[in-house]
Scaffold this active site. Structure first.
Site, PDB file in Angstrom:
ATOM      1  CG  ASP A 174       5.098  50.189 -30.417  1.00  0.00           C
ATOM      2  OD1 ASP A 174       6.204  50.204 -30.592  1.00  0.00           O
ATOM      3  OD2 ASP A 174       3.809  50.065 -30.623  1.00  0.00           O
ATOM      4  CG  ASP A 232       3.898  49.416 -23.003  1.00  0.00           C
ATOM      5  OD1 ASP A 232       4.399  49.896 -23.481  1.00  0.00           O
ATOM      6  OD2 ASP A 232       2.862  48.376 -23.887  1.00  0.00           O
TER       7      ASP A 232
HETATM    8  C1  GAL Z   1       3.303  48.614 -27.140  1.00  0.00           C
HETATM    9  C2  GAL Z   1       3.216  50.514 -26.692  1.00  0.00           C
HETATM   10  C3  GAL Z   1       1.779  49.967 -26.625  1.00  0.00           C
HETATM   11  C4  GAL Z   1       0.985  49.694 -27.372  1.00  0.00           C
HETATM   12  C5  GAL Z   1       0.880  47.810 -27.536  1.00  0.00           C
HETATM   13  C6  GAL Z   1       0.453  47.839 -29.198  1.00  0.00           C
HETATM   14  O1  GAL Z   1       4.782  48.453 -28.475  1.00  0.00           O
HETATM   15  O2  GAL Z   1       4.228  50.690 -26.117  1.00  0.00           O
HETATM   16  O3  GAL Z   1       1.501  51.267 -26.239  1.00  0.00           O
HETATM   17  O4  GAL Z   1       0.904  50.534 -28.718  1.00  0.00           O
HETATM   18  O5  GAL Z   1       2.217  47.994 -28.203  1.00  0.00           O
HETATM   19  O6  GAL Z   1       0.638  46.296 -29.145  1.00  0.00           O
END
Ligand code: GAL
Length: 401
Positions: A153, A223
């Protein structure tokens, strides 16, 4: 004589290849995710609260609920498992995850696989330790634990990109691509097959370069959340991306919210059906401890899953859109066509005399139709098929001739 010599020489050349099992000859990534990965991820329900106990319970429930037998294989720990690095740079888990190897063994003992999460940045999105500068060390650690899936990520790596090339978006994107490839190569070097899932919200048209950096899937959007507005916006935004999906690498419109929030049965079915049409990874994100028979039946509907997991791996394209009504279609390996009509609109009892656009779908008038959610054969179907769609409902057909 000469030909005998050639035979002996040929044997020398071929012997090592023949002795190597086919599986070892193939690149690990090419055999992974031949169909969209299926499983469950901790983030949508537990977010930062997830613990070892939750993951064990999730594994138990995926097995006992029938989800495992339907194909849900990966149990993925998202952000917030990370602890501190020691003096040698080795990352440790935090108190919520006392023994990751033991957890992996437990998940494997249930016939499931374990996924983990990191970031190319110094920090993850939730502020925990990322892999920056420790990529190989972390990949080796995952392999030693028995990890089978890595979600990577972007998070704080954005700050690094900005600092390295202020105002130069092109250069920043090159740095980002290199960071994603770096972790791919680190994973490959471990020799352990791990599904590699990119999460950078679709930046820089990731679908165009994802396969080149070894991605098995890449997030195409920001998200998701358990509201029909967000789910349908994300789903509709996937128009035009079909040509980038194929066995081994998939567009990922984010994890499922089926069973979360206040989604109605129609909304859950539309969400699930759309993700099936999109050949999307199916990572359930619900509270498995409160699985209702209805949610279980939506998540494990074999005919819907067969569309998602179709071995041809062709993602659906949008073939018709008018107002809040859209028709999407995808060809299937056995010559069938899957066709979905979505009513994203808020009108109750939405009734339209719209054409099914069978020719555009790759089918034709007179093909036999099966209403997938109703599990009912409709017989030969025509473009002028009349049907009613409630608010946020959809019609999912499997067409054959
Ligand atoms: C976001 C991601 C989510 C989750 C989250 C955790 O950036 O898109 O799916 O993983 O971080 O902090």
């Amino acid at each position: 004589m000469r030909s005998a010599l050639r035979c002996v020489l040929a044997l020398f050349v071929l012997a090592p290849i023949l002795a190597t099992p086919l599986s070892a000859q193939a690149k690990p990534a090419s055999k992974l995710a031949a169909t969209p990965p299926m499983g469950w991820n901790s983030w949508n329900w537990f977010a930062g609260k997830v613990t070892d106990k939750d993951i064990r319970q999730a594994a138990d429930l995926i097995a006992s609920s029938g989800m495992r037998d339907a194909g849900y294989t990966y149990v993925n720990i998202d952000d917030t498992w990370e602890g501190q690095r020691d003096a040698n740079g080795v990352l440790h888990t935090n108190d919520k995850f006392p023994d990751m190897k033991a957890l992996a063994d437990y998940v494997h003992s249930k016939g499931l696989k374990l996924g983990i999460y990191s970031s190319p940045g110094v920090k993850t999105c939730a502020g925990y330790a990322g892999s920056f500068g420790h990529e190989q060390q972390d990949a080796d650690l995952y392999a030693s634990w028995g990890i089978d899936y890595v979600k990577y990520d972007l998070c704080s790596f954005r700050d690094y990109m900005n600092a390295q090339a202020p105002g130069d978006t092109l250069k920043q994107y090159q740095i980002m691509q290199a960071a994603y490839e770096k972790m791919h190569l680190a994973i490959l070097k471990t020799g352990r097959p791990m599904v590699y899932s990119l999460c950078q919200y679709g930046w820089d048209q990731v679908w165009q370069w994802g396969p080149n950096v070894g991605a098995n899937s890449w997030r195409t959007t920001g998200d998701i959340n358990p509201s029909f507005a967000r789910i349908s916006t994300i789903g509709r935004e996937q128009a035009g991306l079909a040509k980038y999906a194929a066995p081994g690498h998939w567009n990922d419109p984010d994890m499922l919210e089926v069973g979360n929030g206040k989604l109605t049965p129609d909304e859950n079915r539309t969400h699930m059906g759309m993700w099936a049409m999109l050949a999307a990874p199916l990572l359930a994100g619900n509270n498995l401890g409160e699985l209702t028979p209805e949610v279980t039946s939506i998540l494990t509907n074999r005919e819907v899953l067969a569309i998602n997991q179709d071995p041809l791996g062709k993602q659906a394209s949008r073939i018709f859109a008018e107002g809040q009504v859209e028709i999407w279609a995808r060809p299937l390996a056995n010559g069938d066509v899957a066709l979905a009509v979505f009513n994203f609109g808020d009108s109750e009892n939405f009734l339209r005399g719209i054409s099914l656009h069978l020719a555009q779908a790759g089918a034709a008038n007179g093909w036999k139709a099966r209403d997938v959610w109703a599990a009912k054969n409709l017989g030969p179907i025509q473009d002028d098929y009349k049907f009613t769609l409630q608010k946020h409902a959809s019609l999912l057909l499997r067409l054959s001739h």
